[in-house]
Design an enzyme around this catalytic site. Sequence first.
Site, PDB file in Angstrom:
ATOM      1  N   GLU A  37     -28.893  17.887  -2.719  1.00  0.00           N
ATOM      2  CA  GLU A  37     -28.035  17.247  -1.706  1.00  0.00           C
ATOM      3  C   GLU A  37     -26.833  18.154  -1.434  1.00  0.00           C
ATOM      4  O   GLU A  37     -25.844  18.128  -2.138  1.00  0.00           O
ATOM      5  CB  GLU A  37     -27.569  15.882  -2.190  1.00  0.00           C
ATOM      6  CG  GLU A  37     -26.787  15.109  -1.138  1.00  0.00           C
ATOM      7  CD  GLU A  37     -26.147  13.851  -1.681  1.00  0.00           C
ATOM      8  OE1 GLU A  37     -25.432  13.188  -0.902  1.00  0.00           O
ATOM      9  OE2 GLU A  37     -26.349  13.534  -2.870  1.00  0.00           O
ATOM     10  N   HIS A  54     -18.087  15.731  -1.830  1.00  0.00           N
ATOM     11  CA  HIS A  54     -18.584  17.091  -2.051  1.00  0.00           C
ATOM     12  C   HIS A  54     -17.451  18.102  -1.886  1.00  0.00           C
ATOM     13  O   HIS A  54     -16.640  18.001  -0.968  1.00  0.00           O
ATOM     14  CB  HIS A  54     -19.714  17.416  -1.073  1.00  0.00           C
ATOM     15  CG  HIS A  54     -20.968  16.641  -1.327  1.00  0.00           C
ATOM     16  ND1 HIS A  54     -22.203  17.231  -1.441  1.00  0.00           N
ATOM     17  CD2 HIS A  54     -21.184  15.302  -1.491  1.00  0.00           C
ATOM     18  CE1 HIS A  54     -23.125  16.303  -1.656  1.00  0.00           C
ATOM     19  NE2 HIS A  54     -22.519  15.122  -1.690  1.00  0.00           N
ATOM     20  N   HIS A  78     -28.637   8.254   2.445  1.00  0.00           N
ATOM     21  CA  HIS A  78     -27.690   7.130   2.344  1.00  0.00           C
ATOM     22  C   HIS A  78     -27.078   6.750   3.705  1.00  0.00           C
ATOM     23  O   HIS A  78     -25.961   7.078   4.028  1.00  0.00           O
ATOM     24  CB  HIS A  78     -26.631   7.341   1.276  1.00  0.00           C
ATOM     25  CG  HIS A  78     -25.918   8.661   1.252  1.00  0.00           C
ATOM     26  ND1 HIS A  78     -25.406   9.272   2.375  1.00  0.00           N
ATOM     27  CD2 HIS A  78     -25.591   9.452   0.196  1.00  0.00           C
ATOM     28  CE1 HIS A  78     -24.801  10.386   2.020  1.00  0.00           C
ATOM     29  NE2 HIS A  78     -24.904  10.524   0.715  1.00  0.00           N
ATOM     30  N   ASN A 138     -23.329   6.248   5.239  1.00  0.00           N
ATOM     31  CA  ASN A 138     -22.366   6.999   4.440  1.00  0.00           C
ATOM     32  C   ASN A 138     -22.528   8.497   4.672  1.00  0.00           C
ATOM     33  O   ASN A 138     -23.643   9.019   4.631  1.00  0.00           O
ATOM     34  CB  ASN A 138     -22.532   6.680   2.955  1.00  0.00           C
ATOM     35  CG  ASN A 138     -22.277   5.212   2.655  1.00  0.00           C
ATOM     36  OD1 ASN A 138     -23.179   4.464   2.308  1.00  0.00           O
ATOM     37  ND2 ASN A 138     -21.048   4.786   2.820  1.00  0.00           N
ATOM     38  N   GLY A 139     -21.421   9.187   4.923  1.00  0.00           N
ATOM     39  CA  GLY A 139     -21.477  10.625   5.136  1.00  0.00           C
ATOM     40  C   GLY A 139     -22.100  11.001   6.468  1.00  0.00           C
ATOM     41  O   GLY A 139     -22.784  12.030   6.570  1.00  0.00           O
ATOM     42  N   ARG A 188     -21.144   3.953  23.342  1.00  0.00           N
ATOM     43  CA  ARG A 188     -21.627   5.037  24.194  1.00  0.00           C
ATOM     44  C   ARG A 188     -22.225   6.198  23.413  1.00  0.00           C
ATOM     45  O   ARG A 188     -22.637   7.195  24.008  1.00  0.00           O
ATOM     46  CB  ARG A 188     -20.477   5.551  25.082  1.00  0.00           C
ATOM     47  CG  ARG A 188     -19.973   4.517  26.078  1.00  0.00           C
ATOM     48  CD  ARG A 188     -18.870   5.102  26.965  1.00  0.00           C
ATOM     49  NE  ARG A 188     -18.399   4.120  27.924  1.00  0.00           N
ATOM     50  CZ  ARG A 188     -17.444   3.234  27.696  1.00  0.00           C
ATOM     51  NH1 ARG A 188     -16.855   3.203  26.503  1.00  0.00           N
ATOM     52  NH2 ARG A 188     -17.081   2.388  28.633  1.00  0.00           N
ATOM     53  N   GLY A 234     -22.955  -3.178  -2.866  1.00  0.00           N
ATOM     54  CA  GLY A 234     -21.920  -4.136  -2.529  1.00  0.00           C
ATOM     55  C   GLY A 234     -20.605  -3.492  -2.136  1.00  0.00           C
ATOM     56  O   GLY A 234     -19.649  -4.199  -1.780  1.00  0.00           O
ATOM     57  N   HIS A 277     -20.658   0.215  -0.632  1.00  0.00           N
ATOM     58  CA  HIS A 277     -20.846   1.309   0.314  1.00  0.00           C
ATOM     59  C   HIS A 277     -21.308   0.864   1.702  1.00  0.00           C
ATOM     60  O   HIS A 277     -21.047   1.558   2.684  1.00  0.00           O
ATOM     61  CB  HIS A 277     -21.850   2.328  -0.242  1.00  0.00           C
ATOM     62  CG  HIS A 277     -21.250   3.269  -1.239  1.00  0.00           C
ATOM     63  ND1 HIS A 277     -20.884   2.881  -2.504  1.00  0.00           N
ATOM     64  CD2 HIS A 277     -20.937   4.582  -1.138  1.00  0.00           C
ATOM     65  CE1 HIS A 277     -20.378   3.920  -3.152  1.00  0.00           C
ATOM     66  NE2 HIS A 277     -20.395   4.961  -2.344  1.00  0.00           N
ATOM     67  N   ASP A 305     -27.831   6.404  -5.861  1.00  0.00           N
ATOM     68  CA  ASP A 305     -26.784   7.438  -5.793  1.00  0.00           C
ATOM     69  C   ASP A 305     -25.914   7.369  -7.045  1.00  0.00           C
ATOM     70  O   ASP A 305     -24.701   7.587  -7.006  1.00  0.00           O
ATOM     71  CB  ASP A 305     -25.938   7.291  -4.526  1.00  0.00           C
ATOM     72  CG  ASP A 305     -25.263   8.601  -4.113  1.00  0.00           C
ATOM     73  OD1 ASP A 305     -25.633   9.651  -4.652  1.00  0.00           O
ATOM     74  OD2 ASP A 305     -24.353   8.562  -3.264  1.00  0.00           O
TER      75      ASP A 305
END
Length: 389
Positions: free
Chosen positions: A134, A146, A221, A224-225, A232, A253, A255, A279
């Site tokens: 990842e 990261h 995921h 997220n990220g 639009r 609960g 993320h 994760d």
Amino acid sequence: MSDDQGAYWLVPARLFDGHTMHSGVAVRLRGAEVLEWAAIADLGDRADLRHHDGIAAPGLIDLQVNGGGGVLLNTSPTPDGLRAIATAHRALGCAFCLPTLITDAPEVLDRATDAMLALWSAPDRGGVAGLHIEGPHISITKRGTHDPRFIRPLDDRTLNCVARLRERGVPVLITVAPEACAPGQIARLVTMGAVVSIGHSAAAPDQIARAMAEGARKGTHLYNGMTGMAGRDPGVAGALIDSDLWLGLIADGHHVSEAMIRLAWRARPAAGRMILVSDAMPTVGGPDHFTLYDQVIRVADGKLVNAEGSLAGVHMALPQALPRVTRILDDDGVQALTAASSTPAELMGLSGLGHLRPGATGGVTLLGPDLTRAEWLGAAPAGKDRPAR
């Protein structure tokens, strides 16, 4: 019926075979191998029956596990580190996982590659089903936790690591941002047999379309990220939901909200392509803190936070997501169980895993009637605990 030495009949209240929930059915096991099925009514009062008051499901599969049992793959990229992570998750009911290396220096990926190749030669891989890479080929603006020092475009060094793994038959999942890849690079990964996942991305629509055209098969995921949805502009999240790609989802609960989980599940044009992932970080089955990029990350109120109190990872094993998602989707558990067993096995080509039909080799995850109390039954005979691709 077979009289195999060491075999026994598991008699659950309900049996989930990877796609369908059954009642009144027993399964005969020898270690992690499924030998046969029978109607419970036909078994009589045998001595080799093991009753279970809840659900028997295929050994669960987690495609995104950064750590467990106090071990983080980035800081322990060794065969022992890989095995320790998988062992910690097995103790919590998840049979197989892809230990996940997040963005780091190039030599860390080299060491993780060497470690996986060494482990792949072992007679028992201890629940390690492949490697998830990842990053570091991701968007600097959507990097999350990261480290920006190591983020870079996809290069030959990573391509060579993937090639080495695939030459030995190691299943590889690699998360990249399309904007960090030159034209043709995703296609090269796909040709090697790697599963390419779009994640940590702020890609434009044409970049996402190119990644899909080159063979990207998954999203990492969801929500997220990545850029979110707007009226639009669907962003990366909307583009993934509206695609036929497999999508990973963290249901801890913290993320992703319940409404957004329901939206994604219901809006997909292709059914059966949602995958639950944890994760997970080293605190799962381990101490309440660990170090990531020289920062101490701690568990606070059930979630992982850094010194500033910001969300910094996931403190959850995969089975913990099952009752939550079942309640959110208001069903009997089939959708959540599918997303944690047969669907990830199908995506990664893990032969013998993700189902409970005769010939399956992934063991059984026992769950309570409400999908709690996860326990893995395995202890596979030599040579049986080896998912192949």
